[in-house]
Design an enzyme around this catalytic site. Structure first.
Site, short mmCIF file in Angstrom:
data_model
loop_
_atom_site.label_atom_id
_atom_site.label_comp_id
_atom_site.label_asym_id
_atom_site.label_seq_id
_atom_site.Cartn_x
_atom_site.Cartn_y
_atom_site.Cartn_z
N CYS A 47 -11.99 22.56 13.63
CA CYS A 47 -11.90 22.17 12.22
C CYS A 47 -13.20 21.54 11.72
O CYS A 47 -13.45 21.49 10.52
CB CYS A 47 -10.75 21.21 12.00
SG CYS A 47 -9.19 21.88 12.60
N HIS B 203 -11.46 17.04 5.69
CA HIS B 203 -10.73 18.16 6.29
C HIS B 203 -9.29 18.12 5.81
O HIS B 203 -8.66 17.06 5.78
CB HIS B 203 -10.82 18.05 7.81
CG HIS B 203 -9.94 19.02 8.54
ND1 HIS B 203 -9.84 20.34 8.16
CD2 HIS B 203 -9.11 18.86 9.61
CE1 HIS B 203 -8.98 20.95 8.96
NE2 HIS B 203 -8.52 20.07 9.85
N ASN C 105 -3.59 23.88 6.62
CA ASN C 105 -4.77 23.52 7.39
C ASN C 105 -5.45 24.81 7.87
O ASN C 105 -4.91 25.51 8.73
CB ASN C 105 -4.33 22.65 8.58
CG ASN C 105 -5.48 22.26 9.50
OD1 ASN C 105 -6.55 22.87 9.47
ND2 ASN C 105 -5.25 21.26 10.31
N1 COA Z 1 10.42 19.47 11.32
C1 COA Z 1 11.33 18.46 11.34
N2 COA Z 1 11.23 17.43 12.19
C2 COA Z 1 10.19 17.41 13.02
C3 COA Z 1 9.22 18.43 13.05
C4 COA Z 1 9.38 19.49 12.15
N3 COA Z 1 8.49 20.50 12.09
N4 COA Z 1 8.29 18.14 13.97
C5 COA Z 1 8.66 16.97 14.52
N5 COA Z 1 9.81 16.53 13.96
C6 COA Z 1 10.52 15.28 14.23
C7 COA Z 1 10.26 14.79 15.61
O1 COA Z 1 11.17 15.35 16.53
C8 COA Z 1 10.47 13.31 15.45
O2 COA Z 1 11.85 13.03 15.44
P1 COA Z 1 12.44 11.67 16.07
O3 COA Z 1 11.83 10.56 15.23
O4 COA Z 1 13.92 11.82 15.89
O5 COA Z 1 11.97 11.64 17.49
C9 COA Z 1 9.96 13.01 14.04
O6 COA Z 1 10.01 14.27 13.35
C10 COA Z 1 8.56 12.46 14.00
O7 COA Z 1 7.71 13.29 14.78
P2 COA Z 1 6.15 13.04 14.86
O8 COA Z 1 5.52 14.08 15.72
O9 COA Z 1 5.92 11.61 15.22
O10 COA Z 1 5.75 13.26 13.32
P3 COA Z 1 4.42 12.84 12.56
O11 COA Z 1 4.72 11.83 11.54
O12 COA Z 1 3.31 12.54 13.52
O13 COA Z 1 4.06 14.17 11.77
C11 COA Z 1 2.45 15.97 11.96
C12 COA Z 1 3.78 15.37 12.48
C13 COA Z 1 2.10 17.18 12.82
C14 COA Z 1 2.63 16.35 10.51
C15 COA Z 1 1.33 14.89 12.09
O14 COA Z 1 1.36 14.32 13.37
C16 COA Z 1 -0.06 15.42 11.84
O15 COA Z 1 -0.37 15.87 10.75
N6 COA Z 1 -0.96 15.28 12.84
C17 COA Z 1 -2.37 15.53 12.66
C18 COA Z 1 -2.69 16.96 12.52
C19 COA Z 1 -4.16 17.06 12.35
O16 COA Z 1 -4.80 16.24 11.73
N7 COA Z 1 -4.79 18.03 12.90
C20 COA Z 1 -6.22 18.05 12.75
C21 COA Z 1 -6.84 18.92 13.59
S1 COA Z 1 -6.37 20.58 13.32
#
Ligand code: COA
Length: 334
Positions: free
Chosen positions: A123, A259, A290
């Site tokens: 990225c 980004h 993204n």
């Molecule tokens: N749909 C619904 N629920 C989901 C899910 C989905 N697609 N993915 C995860 N969950 C659930 C999890 O199981 C978890 O449930 P729990 O609380 O009952 O255990 C909860 O949602 C939180 O999961 P988590 O992984 O902690 O979510 P998050 O707030 O971190 O959001 C992303 C997930 C991917 C949106 C976030 O982590 C993100 O954007 N990360 C950075 C990505 C990035 O910047 N990439 C850059 C380089 S490419």
């Protein structure tokens, strides 16, 4: 006595002369993806800010999207493809190990025999490309360089993977970099932390795929939460350093183009940087998802085309991703 090697002088200053982008035609709303990942439109909007994204059709290849965005950037810069000395393509989704897709793109544009090579910085790739291009022009190894960020991530994303299926998307953006009377590209602040190599990566190596009973595409996988925390805290520091190294403060800034990974990360960075209200913030992730290396040029070009940003505005680019790697710089928009 040994002959002495001549030193070549480059340009004193550089700038982005033109930008262009390409958005694939197929709009994919959250509703199309949620069943396969037991998710909901509301969860995706709240956690990531993504409303819809673009996936490419068969004819919208990495090469095709790159050429389309580059033609627009060259027209904007009023530079003929034959004037290019180098074509740098940042991508992780050209599914041919070798040769570099940059050679095909350069040839289709009419830039042969310009130097052409790909870079792999995920990225952060486009910002690496702009930094390299600027340094090439400054050092005299090139006069005009085309830097492209392009991805077709839909092809390497598992539609049943909850952590990535709703995030990644496709597109391309390009910039022509050349000499300038005044400074238009600040020093690049870049780096990498290979101790976090596993956070975002191809699931299996190509050799592991060959050992499988039934070969499957090695999709991307990501530990979203640690990446989220790392990006929210560390990337504002990198952005700040890019401002310092360019000798400006947030008060001099017109546009912020981070980004486009997650709206919450964009908001967290804007808060930490204490951006004044009037600074225009790119929020392209809502409609584009993204697009990795393509995200910064797609977002910057969208602001220029919509009139929210204008030529001459001072913009801060900051990008981060697999590696983990990152790069940031201050630029004057073309
Ligand atoms: N749909 C619904 N629920 C989901 C899910 C989905 N697609 N993915 C995860 N969950 C659930 C999890 O199981 C978890 O449930 P729990 O609380 O009952 O255990 C909860 O949602 C939180 O999961 P988590 O992984 O902690 O979510 P998050 O707030 O971190 O959001 C992303 C997930 C991917 C949106 C976030 O982590 C993100 O954007 N990360 C950075 C990505 C990035 O910047 N990439 C850059 C380089 S490419």
């Amino acid at each position: 006595m040994a002959a002495s090697i001549k030193t070549v002088d480059g340009a004193r200053h550089t700038r982005i002369l033109g930008m262009g982008s390409y958005r694939p035609s197929r709009v994919v709303p959250n509703s199309e993806l949620v069943d396969a990942i037991q998710s909901s439109d509301e969860w995706i909007r709240t956690r990531s800010g993504i409303i819809e994204r673009r996936f490419s059709e068969d004819h919208e290849t990495v090469q095709m999207m790159s050429v389309e965005s580059s033609r627009k950037a060259l027209a904007h810069a009023e530079i003929d493809p034959a004037q290019l000395d180098c074509v740098v393509v940042a991508t992780v989704s050209h599914l041919m190990q070798t040769p570099a897709v940059a050679t095909l793109i350069s040839d289709e544009l009419g830039s042969t025999p310009a130097a052409a090579f790909d870079i792999s910085a995920a990225c952060a790739g486009f910002c690496h490309g702009v930094g390299l291009a600027s340094d090439m022009v400054r050092s005299g190894s090139a006069k005009y360089v085309l830097a492209i960020g392009v991805e077709r991530l839909s092809e390497i994303t598992d539609p049943t993977d909850r952590g990535t299926a709703f995030i990644f998307a496709d597109g391309a953006g390009a910039a022509v970099i050349g000499p300038s009377e005044v400074e238009g590209i600040g020093p690049v602040v870049w780096g990498a932390d290979g101790s976090k190599y596993d956070y975002i990566r191809q699931k299996q190596s190509w050799s592991d795929v060959l050992k499988m009973e039934k070969a499957l595409m090695p999709h991307l996988r990501m530990d979203g939460n640690p990446v989220f925390r790392w990006a929210s805290f560390e990337m504002a520091k990198i952005a700040s350093e890019a401002l310092d190294r360019a000798g400006i403060t947030v008060d001099d800034l017109d546009v912020f183009v981070p980004h486009q990974a997650n709206m919450r990360i964009i908001d967290a960075m804007a808060r930490t940087l204490k951006l004044p209200e009037r600074v225009v913030i790119a929020r392209d992730v809502a409609y584009q998802g993204n697009t990795s290396a393509a995200s910064v040029p797609l977002a910057a070009d969208a602001l220029l085309r919509s009139g929210e940003a204008k030529s001459g505005d001072i913009a801060l680019f900051v990008a981060f991703g697999a590696g983990l790697s990152y790069a940031a710089q201050v630029v004057t928009l073309p």
